[in-house]
Structure formats: C-alpha cells, structure tokens
Enzyme design. Structure first.
Site, PDB file in Angstrom:
ATOM      1  N   SER A  48       0.890  -1.170   0.000  1.00 45.49           N
ATOM      2  CA  SER A  48       0.000   0.000   0.000  1.00 45.49           C
ATOM      3  C   SER A  48       0.920   1.210   0.000  1.00 45.49           C
ATOM      4  O   SER A  48       1.530   1.532   1.015  1.00 45.49           O
ATOM      5  CB  SER A  48      -0.944  -0.011   1.203  1.00 45.49           C
ATOM      6  OG  SER A  48      -0.241  -0.022   2.401  1.00 45.49           O
ATOM      7  N   PRO A  49       1.056   1.853  -1.143  1.00 44.60           N
ATOM      8  CA  PRO A  49       1.960   3.004  -1.227  1.00 44.60           C
ATOM      9  C   PRO A  49       1.368   4.173  -0.460  1.00 44.60           C
ATOM     10  O   PRO A  49       0.181   4.167  -0.134  1.00 44.60           O
ATOM     11  CB  PRO A  49       1.996   3.311  -2.724  1.00 44.60           C
ATOM     12  CG  PRO A  49       0.748   2.736  -3.279  1.00 44.60           C
ATOM     13  CD  PRO A  49       0.349   1.592  -2.401  1.00 44.60           C
ATOM     14  N   ASP A  91      -2.760  -1.717  -3.006  1.00 44.41           N
ATOM     15  CA  ASP A  91      -3.938  -1.250  -2.259  1.00 44.41           C
ATOM     16  C   ASP A  91      -3.875   0.269  -2.202  1.00 44.41           C
ATOM     17  O   ASP A  91      -2.909   0.836  -1.692  1.00 44.41           O
ATOM     18  CB  ASP A  91      -3.905  -1.867  -0.850  1.00 44.41           C
ATOM     19  CG  ASP A  91      -4.704  -1.052   0.158  1.00 44.41           C
ATOM     20  OD1 ASP A  91      -5.785  -0.551  -0.195  1.00 44.41           O
ATOM     21  OD2 ASP A  91      -4.232  -0.923   1.307  1.00 44.41           O
TER      22      ASP A  91
HETATM   23  C1  LIG Z   1       0.574   3.316   3.503  1.00 39.53           C
HETATM   24  S1  LIG Z   1       2.109   3.094   4.300  1.00 39.53           S
HETATM   25  C2  LIG Z   1       2.307   1.354   4.264  1.00 39.53           C
HETATM   26  C3  LIG Z   1       1.786   0.685   5.493  1.00 39.53           C
HETATM   27  C4  LIG Z   1       1.957  -0.814   5.464  1.00 39.53           C
HETATM   28  N1  LIG Z   1       1.140  -1.432   4.433  1.00 39.53           N
HETATM   29  C5  LIG Z   1       1.549  -1.405   6.810  1.00 39.53           C
HETATM   30  O1  LIG Z   1       0.517  -2.073   6.881  1.00 39.53           O
HETATM   31  O2  LIG Z   1       2.251  -1.151   7.786  1.00 39.53           O
HETATM   32  C6  LIG Z   1       3.289   3.647   3.145  1.00 39.53           C
HETATM   33  C7  LIG Z   1       4.724   3.614   3.652  1.00 39.53           C
HETATM   34  O3  LIG Z   1       5.600   3.907   2.581  1.00 39.53           O
HETATM   35  C8  LIG Z   1       6.757   4.532   3.123  1.00 39.53           C
HETATM   36  N2  LIG Z   1       7.485   5.163   2.025  1.00 39.53           N
HETATM   37  C9  LIG Z   1       7.187   6.321   1.365  1.00 39.53           C
HETATM   38  N3  LIG Z   1       8.075   6.555   0.381  1.00 39.53           N
HETATM   39  C10 LIG Z   1       8.971   5.518   0.402  1.00 39.53           C
HETATM   40  C11 LIG Z   1      10.096   5.172  -0.370  1.00 39.53           C
HETATM   41  N4  LIG Z   1      10.516   5.955  -1.375  1.00 39.53           N
HETATM   42  N5  LIG Z   1      10.761   4.039  -0.081  1.00 39.53           N
HETATM   43  C12 LIG Z   1      10.358   3.241   0.937  1.00 39.53           C
HETATM   44  N6  LIG Z   1       9.270   3.500   1.712  1.00 39.53           N
HETATM   45  C13 LIG Z   1       8.588   4.623   1.454  1.00 39.53           C
HETATM   46  C14 LIG Z   1       6.168   5.504   4.147  1.00 39.53           C
HETATM   47  O4  LIG Z   1       7.131   5.892   5.106  1.00 39.53           O
HETATM   48  C15 LIG Z   1       5.041   4.643   4.734  1.00 39.53           C
HETATM   49  O5  LIG Z   1       5.469   3.973   5.899  1.00 39.53           O
END
Ligand SMILES: C[S@@+](CC[C@H](N)C(=O)[O-])C[C@H]1O[C@@H](n2cnc3c(N)ncnc32)[C@H](O)[C@@H]1O
Length: 353
Positions: A48-49, A91
């Site tokens: 889930s981005p 998602d």
């Molecule tokens: C919607 S959350 C995902 C949550 C995960 N599905 C869970 O259930 O814990 C999106 C995550 O992507 C991380 N994120 C954003 N940009 C990123 C990148 N370039 N590389 C790695 N992670 C990244 C954010 O810090 C965040 O924790």
C-alpha cells in the site's frame, strides 16, 4: 539471509533485520530496487503506497496531482524486476478534492498509467471493504449529508503478462447458508431470465465457494502483539497499516511457498509477517526508521501463533461474515426534499418536521 534473497550487489548490503525467510531494509525503495534487484527476480510485489491524500499524513504523502509523476519510476522498476509469471498488487485509497464534495481520479489515473504507459495488464480490480470505517469526510457525509460513507479501497492486481500464476482455489470462501440449502435440496438446471444457462454443475458441492473480488476486513487491530510491542518500547504504531488479511489473500492466491515477495513501502512490515508465517521469502523496504523499529516486534519469538492462519471461521454458523443490508430495506420513509444547490449552503440543525 539478505545475500540469498538478492541477486545484485548483495554483499554491500546490510539488512535492518533478518528472519528465517526474509529481511527488512531501511532505504528508499526506488534506489534499493535499482541497486539490488536483477530483472525478472520477484514473484509478487504487494504494497500500500503512500496515498495521494488531500490531508497530508505524517509520513509524507505527496499531493494527488503530483502522484503520477512520483509513482512512475517505481512502476518502471516494478515491471523490470517482476518475473513474467509475477504480479503487482497495490492497495490504494481514494481522495477528495479539497473544499468540495468531489473525488480525485488519481488512483484510476494510476491504474491507467501502469497499463498504458508502463505495459502492465490489469489482471483484476479488487475492492477492500472496511466495515468499521468511520463516516468521513464529516463535512460531506455527517454534516451536510450529501455523500455516502467512503468505505472501500481499490486494490489493483496487475501483471507483466496476461498470464500471472494464480489460483482462486487457495482463497476459497465458505458457502453461504442459502447456497448450502440449495446444495441440500438440489437445483433444477434452467435458463435464467438474464440468459445464463445454469447447468446441473451448479449444484455440485465443491466444499467451498469461489471468492468475489470484494474483500471484507475491518481495520480494527487494537491489542495485537505489534501494538503492545510499540507501546512497550514507546514507538508510534504505524498510522496507515493494512490488516494482514489483505496481503495474505494475494500471497496465498499468487505465490507458492519459497517464492520471493517484495513489500516496497513496507511501513510496519505486515507483508513480511504474513510471508514468514506462510513460508514465502520476503524483502520489505521502508524509508522511516521509526516504523522498522516497531516492525521488529512482529518477528519476536512468540509474536504470532504457531498455526498458519490466524482465523478459523466457524463456517457452519456464518461466524466471520459481514452482512450488507439490501438497499431497499429503509426505503419506505418520508422523502426529504433535495437541496437545489446540492448542499453548497451549509445549513446546520435543520429542524426535522
Ligand atoms: C501506507 S504506508 C504502508 C503501510 C503498510 N502497508 C503497513 O501495513 O504497515 C506507506 C509507507 O511507505 C513509506 N514510504 C514512502 N516513500 C517511500 C520510499 N521511497 N521508499 C520506501 N518506503 C517509502 C512511508 O514511510 C510509509 O510507511
């Protein structure tokens, strides 16, 4: 462990944590993929981005308009590293346009970009219905009462070829009571008014039903091992976790034990936890260290029960089911006149006659 998982430059790599089946990394997922994955090396990417939410969350969502530009290089890397038999599952929640009761199209535009610009096939769209979702945005839903509660996320299942490996037999649903009754009483084959020919095969008891592309799971975790671990260590729980059943559905349906699963926006590493339980190899990449600190709790000894599935619905009594009302059930009341300005003028405390 990380060396066994990655094909490229693995010796230069230091994992944040490793387990029997996988490893988590503190890194930018885009740079990480480019550096360490060879092409056609991953069986499933499930993630889930960060969503293009209007109200920015703490972990740095980008604006809806900027979203496609931001996502495209990730899409290209996903395509490069997936095996031809692999799948990409995203998602993604919807978003409202600031200040007006209309929706952003960004998640549909994302799907179109992944297909038309990057060359993915849309294997199927799924919808995750969260029955426990609060009615938001309050202004449109509970104050002006001009929109319905937004309670589904789109889940895009893409594949680099039209033939990703998959089996719906892995994610069967129990028969409903009415279907069970029908199987007991028998079914007379006939042509439906819609033209569908319902043959005798319909009444064969296969033991379980083929699931729909609607997945009903409340997101109400409140006393899990993960949350207790975060509390104990003074860590903030990740604010946008998905329930384990979401990645689990696709990991079961689209991979075999031993396959490699990547969670590129790992957050609290739910995907890794599910893979560990299902004996899939996994890599999670997250850019915020605080979230990985909390994720460590998912892999502590005793963090998850021994059994492979965390749920065992008593199918005979329809436990574990969520029911949706037939829309007509409350359609006999008074019809309040509609506001000709679409609710633009904010009228509070309208007196009910
Ligand atoms: C919607 S959350 C995902 C949550 C995960 N599905 C869970 O259930 O814990 C999106 C995550 O992507 C991380 N994120 C954003 N940009 C990123 C990148 N370039 N590389 C790695 N992670 C990244 C954010 O810090 C965040 O924790």
């Amino acid at each position: 462990m990380s060396q066994q998982l990655l094909a490229r430059n693995a010796s230069m790599l230091e994992a944040y944590n490793t387990t029997k089946y996988g490893a988590m990394f503190l890194d930018d997922a885009l740079e990480f993929m480019a550096e360490y994955f060879t092409e056609s090396s991953v069986d499933l990417i499930v993630t889930s981005p960060p969503f293009g939410l209007v109200r920015k969350k703490k972990y740095g969502n980008v604006d809806a308009d900027e979203y496609l530009k931001w996502f495209k290089p990730f899409g290209l890397e996903f395509k490069r590293i997936l095996k031809p038999s692999g799948s990409l599952v995203i998602d993604i929640g919807g978003a409202w346009i600031p200040g007006q009761p209309t929706r952003s199209l960004y998640h549909y535009e994302l799907a179109i970009m992944l297909s038309k610009k990057i060359g993915f096939y849309l294997a199927q769209e799924f919808f995750w219905w969260n029955p426990a979702k609060l009615p938001t945005p309050a202004e449109w839903v509970t104050v002006r009462r001009i929109r319905a509660k937004d309670a589904v996320d789109c889940i895009w299942w893409f594949s680099p070829t039209p033939w990703p490996k998959a089996s719906n037999r892995r994610v069967l649903a129990p028969y409903s009571n009415s279907m069970r009754g029908l199987l007991k009483k028998g079914y007379r084959p006939k042509l439906r008014p819609s033209g569908h020919d319902i043959s005798a095969k319909f009444s064969v008891d296969n033991g379980a039903a083929i699931p729909a592309n609607l997945i009903a799971v409340p997101n109400t975790e409140s006393n899990s091992y993960y949350l207790r671990y975060c509390r104990k260590h003074g860590l903030p729980p990740h604010p946008a976790r998905f329930p384990a059943a979401i990645p689990e559905f696709f990991i079961r349906m689209l991979t075999d034990p031993g396959d490699l699963v990547l969670g590129p926006f790992a957050g609290s590493c739910v995907t890794g936890e599910v893979c560990e339980r299902l004996r899939r190899r996994w890599i999670c990449v997250e850019v915020v260290e605080e979230y990985l600190k909390g994720a460590l709790g998912r892999f502590e000894k005793g963090a998850h029960p021994k059994q492979e599935s965390l749920f065992s619905a008593d199918t005979s009594r329809e436990q574990g089911w969520y029911k949706v009302f037939h829309p007509a059930l409350l359609w006999n009341g008074r019809e309040e006149p509609l506001l000709s300005d679409g609710g633009k003028t904010r009228i509070l405390n309208r007196v009910k006659k």
